[in-house]
Design a protein around this motif. Sequence first.
Motif, mmCIF file in Angstrom:
data_model
loop_
_atom_site.group_PDB
_atom_site.id
_atom_site.type_symbol
_atom_site.label_atom_id
_atom_site.label_comp_id
_atom_site.label_asym_id
_atom_site.label_seq_id
_atom_site.Cartn_x
_atom_site.Cartn_y
_atom_site.Cartn_z
ATOM 1 N N ASP A 198 0.855 -1.184 0.000
ATOM 2 C CA ASP A 198 0.000 0.000 0.000
ATOM 3 C C ASP A 198 0.893 1.236 0.000
ATOM 4 O O ASP A 198 1.490 1.575 1.027
ATOM 5 C CB ASP A 198 -0.901 -0.002 1.231
ATOM 6 C CG ASP A 198 -1.790 1.239 1.307
ATOM 7 O OD1 ASP A 198 -1.784 2.035 0.347
ATOM 8 O OD2 ASP A 198 -2.483 1.396 2.326
ATOM 9 N N ASP B 257 0.239 4.272 0.246
ATOM 10 C CA ASP B 257 -0.193 5.312 1.181
ATOM 11 C C ASP B 257 0.476 5.169 2.550
ATOM 12 O O ASP B 257 0.423 6.108 3.361
ATOM 13 C CB ASP B 257 -1.711 5.289 1.340
ATOM 14 C CG ASP B 257 -2.431 5.756 0.081
ATOM 15 O OD1 ASP B 257 -1.795 6.473 -0.722
ATOM 16 O OD2 ASP B 257 -3.613 5.396 -0.097
ATOM 17 N N ARG B 258 1.081 4.018 2.813
ATOM 18 C CA ARG B 258 1.765 3.822 4.093
ATOM 19 C C ARG B 258 3.191 4.366 4.090
ATOM 20 O O ARG B 258 3.856 4.368 5.121
ATOM 21 C CB ARG B 258 1.776 2.333 4.459
ATOM 22 C CG ARG B 258 0.405 1.765 4.790
ATOM 23 C CD ARG B 258 0.453 0.261 5.037
ATOM 24 N NE ARG B 258 1.428 -0.103 6.069
ATOM 25 C CZ ARG B 258 1.712 -1.360 6.419
ATOM 26 N NH1 ARG B 258 1.093 -2.367 5.791
ATOM 27 N NH2 ARG B 258 2.603 -1.622 7.357
ATOM 28 N N ASN C 24 6.331 6.943 4.105
ATOM 29 C CA ASN C 24 6.690 8.259 4.605
ATOM 30 C C ASN C 24 6.578 9.290 3.479
ATOM 31 O O ASN C 24 6.903 8.997 2.327
ATOM 32 C CB ASN C 24 8.120 8.187 5.150
ATOM 33 C CG ASN C 24 8.684 9.534 5.537
ATOM 34 O OD1 ASN C 24 9.171 10.267 4.681
ATOM 35 N ND2 ASN C 24 8.632 9.840 6.820
ATOM 36 N N HIS D 67 6.799 -2.946 2.938
ATOM 37 C CA HIS D 67 6.775 -1.879 3.927
ATOM 38 C C HIS D 67 7.865 -2.098 4.970
ATOM 39 O O HIS D 67 8.057 -3.211 5.451
ATOM 40 C CB HIS D 67 5.411 -1.823 4.621
ATOM 41 C CG HIS D 67 4.275 -1.608 3.678
ATOM 42 N ND1 HIS D 67 3.416 -2.624 3.314
ATOM 43 C CD2 HIS D 67 3.878 -0.515 3.001
ATOM 44 C CE1 HIS D 67 2.518 -2.143 2.461
ATOM 45 N NE2 HIS D 67 2.787 -0.866 2.249
ATOM 46 N N ASP E 77 8.190 2.750 10.214
ATOM 47 C CA ASP E 77 8.095 4.217 10.151
ATOM 48 C C ASP E 77 7.956 4.740 8.724
ATOM 49 O O ASP E 77 8.501 5.786 8.368
ATOM 50 C CB ASP E 77 9.311 4.870 10.820
ATOM 51 C CG ASP E 77 9.459 4.445 12.273
ATOM 52 O OD1 ASP E 77 8.430 4.346 12.963
ATOM 53 O OD2 ASP E 77 10.598 4.193 12.705
ATOM 54 N N GLY E 78 7.233 4.015 7.897
ATOM 55 C CA GLY E 78 6.973 4.484 6.544
ATOM 56 C C GLY E 78 8.115 4.300 5.576
ATOM 57 O O GLY E 78 8.099 4.880 4.476
#
Length: 263
Positions: free
Chosen positions: A60, A62-63, A65, A188, A191-192
């Motif tokens: 995803d 959008d996750r 940073n 992922h 911390d992004g």
Amino acid sequence: MVDLDDADAWLRAPMIVDPNAAVGDRWLGAEADRGGGRVLSGPDAGLLPDPSALAGPRFDPDRLNAGVRDFYQHTARWRMEAWVQWTPIFAPGGWLVTRLFGRRVGQLALPVRPLDTARGIDSRVETVVDRDGAHQGSAWLRTSRLTGEYIYSGFYRTTLLPGSSQPRVHVSFPLPMGNVQVFLLPAHGPDGSLRLLSPPGPFGGDGAYITVADSERVWAARIPVHEEFHVYADGSEQVLRTDHTLKLYGATALRLHYLLLAE
């Protein structure tokens, strides 16, 4: 032998048709012409102008940073510094590849000594669009600030591998009569942060490939090179770092560390 017009279209990537030509950025115009498009330059050009192109069942965007997203969307805005460390047993091989091949053709001229990148690395991003203006890929052209010689000339885009619905980052390095390609699975991090992985596996999976063309025929094979990138923020969305590990047959051959600064 592979069929780039049918079952193996996922392996189609830029190559240099002249066996004696240097690489540099000479392949860009031909790649744009192939799609009836053009090459665009600009201060905001990015490797992945739309990170949502990586969205899939395992990732995803959008996750990520905000700084990591901005780097891929607007790579040309970012300045790069790099440090290199070879594992001693692989350093002589890296030196030979760079001296006898990389510098001659202007491609994959890997830094061998830490001081090779002491003055920094200059980079520019050129975007290839089709006749309708749709993004086909971005060229990231990196040169030594000390010598002006090309270090890397890569083409970045997203691609689906056979039987998968999760897009990969697809990086190809044009060569005379062929290319080297790497398919990187996005993951992922904490911390992004972003991880890009090319683990071992079968033909058709994530990893590194080499293709060689001869007239109308093209051959492709996996090569035992495996990479991992970890892109993360360092206290600010304007400062990023990247840890890059390259392994050969499972043994660490090279580590690179990049400092990325938004301008």
